[in-house]
Design an enzyme around this catalytic site. Sequence first.
Site, PDB file in Angstrom:
ATOM      1  N   SER A  26       0.832  -1.214   0.000  1.00 43.61           N
ATOM      2  CA  SER A  26       0.000   0.000   0.000  1.00 43.61           C
ATOM      3  C   SER A  26       0.860   1.256   0.000  1.00 43.61           C
ATOM      4  O   SER A  26       0.333   2.363  -0.080  1.00 43.61           O
ATOM      5  CB  SER A  26      -0.930   0.014   1.215  1.00 43.61           C
ATOM      6  N   HIS A 159     -39.542  22.990 -13.471  1.00 41.06           N
ATOM      7  CA  HIS A 159     -39.631  22.078 -14.625  1.00 41.06           C
ATOM      8  C   HIS A 159     -38.828  22.600 -15.818  1.00 41.06           C
ATOM      9  O   HIS A 159     -39.136  22.289 -16.965  1.00 41.06           O
ATOM     10  CB  HIS A 159     -41.088  21.859 -15.062  1.00 41.06           C
ATOM     11  N   SER A 280     -12.084  24.201 -29.020  1.00 41.27           N
ATOM     12  CA  SER A 280     -12.238  22.948 -29.748  1.00 41.27           C
ATOM     13  C   SER A 280     -11.090  22.821 -30.742  1.00 41.27           C
ATOM     14  O   SER A 280     -10.633  23.816 -31.305  1.00 41.27           O
ATOM     15  CB  SER A 280     -13.570  22.955 -30.495  1.00 41.27           C
ATOM     16  N   LYS A 286     -15.432  27.848 -31.090  1.00 37.32           N
ATOM     17  CA  LYS A 286     -15.948  27.347 -29.814  1.00 37.32           C
ATOM     18  C   LYS A 286     -15.238  27.905 -28.587  1.00 37.32           C
ATOM     19  O   LYS A 286     -14.036  28.091 -28.576  1.00 37.32           O
ATOM     20  CB  LYS A 286     -15.822  25.818 -29.773  1.00 37.32           C
ATOM     21  N   GLU A 293     -18.196  21.397 -16.839  1.00 36.78           N
ATOM     22  CA  GLU A 293     -18.553  20.042 -17.282  1.00 36.78           C
ATOM     23  C   GLU A 293     -17.759  18.984 -16.508  1.00 36.78           C
ATOM     24  O   GLU A 293     -18.281  17.931 -16.136  1.00 36.78           O
ATOM     25  CB  GLU A 293     -18.285  19.888 -18.781  1.00 36.78           C
ATOM     26  N   TYR A 320      -9.953  -5.829  12.689  1.00 44.86           N
ATOM     27  CA  TYR A 320      -9.224  -5.440  11.482  1.00 44.86           C
ATOM     28  C   TYR A 320      -9.217  -6.581  10.469  1.00 44.86           C
ATOM     29  O   TYR A 320      -8.992  -7.737  10.809  1.00 44.86           O
ATOM     30  CB  TYR A 320      -7.765  -5.046  11.813  1.00 44.86           C
ATOM     31  N   GLN A 325      -7.605  -1.842   4.050  1.00 42.01           N
ATOM     32  CA  GLN A 325      -6.592  -1.092   3.300  1.00 42.01           C
ATOM     33  C   GLN A 325      -7.217  -0.413   2.072  1.00 42.01           C
ATOM     34  O   GLN A 325      -6.679   0.560   1.559  1.00 42.01           O
ATOM     35  CB  GLN A 325      -5.474  -2.051   2.869  1.00 42.01           C
TER      36      GLN A 325
END
Length: 465
Positions: A26, A159, A280, A286, A293, A320, A325
Amino acid sequence: MAGVKKPWGGRFREATHALVEEFTESVSFDQRLALYDIRVNLAHVEVLRKAGLLSPEEARVLSQGLREIEEEIRSGKFVFRRELEDVHMNLEMALREKVGPLAGKLHTGRSRNDQVATDFRLYLLAETGEILQELLALRQALVEKAEEVFGVILPGFTHLQHAQPVLLSHHLLAYYEMFRRDTERFRDLRRRLEVCPLGAAALAGTPYPLDRDLAARLLGFREPARNSMDAVSDRDFALEFLFASALTMMHLSRLSEEIILWMSPEFGFIDLPDALCTGSSIMPQKKNPDVAELIRGKTGRVYGHLMALLTVMKGLPLTYNRDLQEDKEPVFDTVDTLRASLTLAALMVEGLRPRAERMRAMAEEGYTTATDLADYLVLKGVPFREAHHLAGRIVARAEEKGVKLWELPLSELQGLCERIDQDVYAWLTVEGSVARRRTPGGTSPERVREALETARRELEEEWCG
Ligand code: ARG
């Protein structure tokens, strides 16, 4: 490199299989906990000294060694070795290289189980501190923008259809409320983070007279964990953190969604500075709100992390298990994602430039003051249901003729309802509509002023406190 002697290797005759080493390590990610592990080690040295398990001189040498390692970590010189499995054994081995076999006394009365739970809590205490500051800065940006655009009117939606006109400041302050609740959630969960597992050892406590209150105090916790078995296997604190983060991301995602919609030519409500947009590779014209986003998109992974850890936990017997982990990567990625998203959202709010005229013009579209017309009729003694029906007929008439409500001549209105008078026109403007919504929490300028003052006061107190 398989085959290095492990700190736990006494009962093993064969070297660890290389694939097992790779699968179980880890340190590639838990090295993030290294500085917290140093602090926990330093506190444990104090506790061992107080218990008479280390002489003052031994404690001094160990602390000195730990401080040198801390310096190496801070300056980026420390080399983490995968074959030493995790951050704890990496630091212990480094200490052994510095001070020799005395390093072997450090792990007295302790296990990696209570150690890692303590490190992880300290890490989250530090990160939630940063997150609270970032939330505060975002709330500040919302309040400042709300002050800057005070008076700008836009259509409020239900709406995603034009509903009633509202102040843009009121709309922005709705987000302020969401992030204020998020702030409360992070503050509240910190109380449960401030509990120290150290002294639980592997699961059952230790035979040594360790002062758990001292350990907790030295590390800035409120109190030691009350049950040693719970202390090493509880990850509620990480789950609460993931939930609070998922909820905050959901709020950021809704804000992002509105920024994206508002920037489309169909809405045309706002513009963002070039510095916060990207282009773009094929369409030269663009200018895209990619930051918004991506915040919306990254919300998905944070939800995923919450679900992942809930699932890791659901079948675990006490205490444990190595499954635990798997708690770290979801939390680390959530911290990175949330912190970046909060910072960028604040930049977007700061940079957001409303197109006030377009907003105002659209607030008139879609008969947004039809409710006001019904309210007017109610004041003239018409029951609301009937007033609603009459106002609906008037809207239909205006629609037929392709005019706004206030463009219908009085005679025509009176033809539909004789109780209507000249004073009706004051009820049909968007400014009038906004101004009349004076109930507490409403969008009238006085109420929004008050809300801004309240928010200002809260922010001031929090920046000071
Ligand atoms: N790397 C482990 C974790 O993150 C540390 C605790 C290991 N304990 C053990 N008994 N193997 O959970």
